[in-house]
Structure formats: structure tokens, C-alpha cells
Scaffold this motif. Sequence first.
Motif, PDB file in Angstrom:
ATOM      1  N   HIS A  98      31.168  56.092  38.094  1.00  0.00           N
ATOM      2  CA  HIS A  98      31.136  55.468  36.778  1.00  0.00           C
ATOM      3  C   HIS A  98      31.054  53.948  36.890  1.00  0.00           C
ATOM      4  N   ASP A 136      34.139  59.328  29.654  1.00  0.00           N
ATOM      5  CA  ASP A 136      33.399  58.429  28.761  1.00  0.00           C
ATOM      6  C   ASP A 136      32.627  59.185  27.690  1.00  0.00           C
ATOM      7  N   SER A 147      39.716  56.039  32.384  1.00  0.00           N
ATOM      8  CA  SER A 147      38.993  54.771  32.487  1.00  0.00           C
ATOM      9  C   SER A 147      39.765  53.711  33.272  1.00  0.00           C
TER      10      SER A 147
END
Length: 337
Positions: A316, A87, A292
Motif C-alpha cells: 500500500h 483502504d 492504515s
Amino acid sequence: MTRYYRPVARTDHVRPNGAMPLAGGWCWFDMAEEITRDGTSRLIHASNLPEDVRDRLTAPRVSICGLSFDQPRLMGILNVTPDSFSDGGRHNAPDQAIVHTGAMITAGADLIDVGGESTRPGAEPVPINDEISRTVPVITAIRAAHDVPISIDTRKAAVAQAAHDAGAALVNDVAGFTFDAALAPYCAEHTLPVCVMHSQGRPETMQHDPRYDHPALDIYDWLSERAEALMEAGIPRHQIIVDPGIGFGKTRAHNLVLLQNLSLFHGLGCPVLLGASRKRFIGDLSGVSEASERVPGSLAVALAGVAQGMQILRIHDVAETAAAIKLWRAATEGEAG
């Protein structure tokens, strides 16, 4: 010959006579694997463990930053860097960081881990002043808006000092307090709890053919030695968190051996942190290249850790992990869980 003991963690709602609590948490065990470095192992009853080993495996862990460890705790990752593997660049301005932090707290984060230096494989070191300029404004902003405990993810004493002055209450060092000799004394002087992580090599080179004689036992011994060094520096054992360092100087095979043997690390007498969220091996095993999009695999690994009593998950995806744990505990413990 040194013997190591891995409690066989269980969560069944029916416990046999003689079952013992694992680190005072939600798991229990009545058997343990006795392991030696010559490759032999055998199962023994928990009552036959050496007394000092049994005491460390069963004793409740002392609260850190006001957090008890009678349930899994979620450490939300806040990378304020332009180049983190998952990220990078998304939260490195104070306003962006505050929004993301608020969302993580609402979703169930118990503490926030702020990092200003990417330690992904191949990453180059970040100058101290750059790391401070990235992290301190964000920590200051979080502290003004929220009461959540904040940890600073750094290898450097000067960064830890600036972060602590801004409101950070824990130091999380991926180098296991071997990078900067001034860091452990600073934490001891200011009674800061610490997280000591194992890494073979530094980020620039750590994935260049890492090797171990026995991954779990080698890393256990290394963490044991580092915990002793930190105690000699003035940090009590009950303020030390240990992290076997999934993905830091490890191949996929090494990571899987560690995941199979996570409960071994309870023998260090410290809370254990598992940081596997969105790591490359998850992508390799699930066939997902984009970090992700590795949420399902990350949840599976997180639950495998919870099933072995991992007290802290560094993650995350807070909302998804919190929901997964809630459902897992309901399925294993019933409504009371």
C-alpha cells in the motif's frame, strides 16, 4: 524421502569463494538448509546441492511485463472496492484511482494491481458484473494516462478477459487458479503472465482454524503443484510468479514461519511475491489496530523479504517502502547499490 532446500540468503558486500547468486538478484548464498518432513535439517554447502536444485536457485528470473528482477519491484495496491480491509472506498472512482495511481508511480511503483473484490477474511464473493464494472473503467483510465504495467487481481476468467481488453497485462489470482477452471486456459491463450497465490480455503472461511503439518513445506508443495498445472495449461514457468499467501488461511504463527523461510520458495524457479502490507498479524505484533497505521511494521516485513531476495513486494505504502529499500541497499551495498 523428499528433501527441500532453503538457501541461506546473504547480502554482505564481501562474498566468500564459492558463493552463488540467488535467482540472479542482489542476494547470494554459500550454504543451504536441507529440510525433511520428519523434522530433521542440516546445513550443507551450496556446492553440494543437487544440480537441478542449484540451477533453479541461481538462474536469473526472466523479465515479466518488461520488468527485470535484478532489483526488488514494487506492486502498488489499487483497491476499487467499498470494503477492502485497509483502504476500501478511497479509490473506487476512476478520477480518484488516477490520482492515487499517479502518486504511486511517482513514488516508485513498478506495476499497479487493480482489484474489484475484497478477499479479506470473511468477505463474501462479488458478482462478476459488479467486479467488471468496478475495475474496467479504472484500468481504462490508467492505461490512457500511464504506461505502467497493470495486473488484475481476480479469481474469475470473465473479469480477467474484460480487464485484459481494457489494458491489464498480468493476472493475479488469490485462489491459485482453483476457483474458475476457465481462467488458466484464458491466460495461456493470450500469453498473459500470472501470479499464483496460496490460500487455505476461501475468504469466507479461510481463518476458521487453518492447520498445516509444516506450513512452509506444505505451501511449497502446493505452489509447486499449481505451477505444474499452469504449465500443463500452456503457461511457461518463466511467466509464473508465486506468492505464499501471507494472511490467507494462516495464523500469526504460520505467517511467521513463512517469513522465516521465504527463500525456500526460490526453489520453484519463479519470481516470488510477498504480500504482507498492513496485514492483521503486523497489527497484532506491533499493537496497532488501525490498518492504515501499520506502515512501520509493514516496512520491517518488506525489508525482511528483500533480505531473502523477494522479487516483488505488493504494498500500500509505495513512497515509504521505496525509501526504506533505497536506504537498506545503500547500507548493505554502498553507494553503488
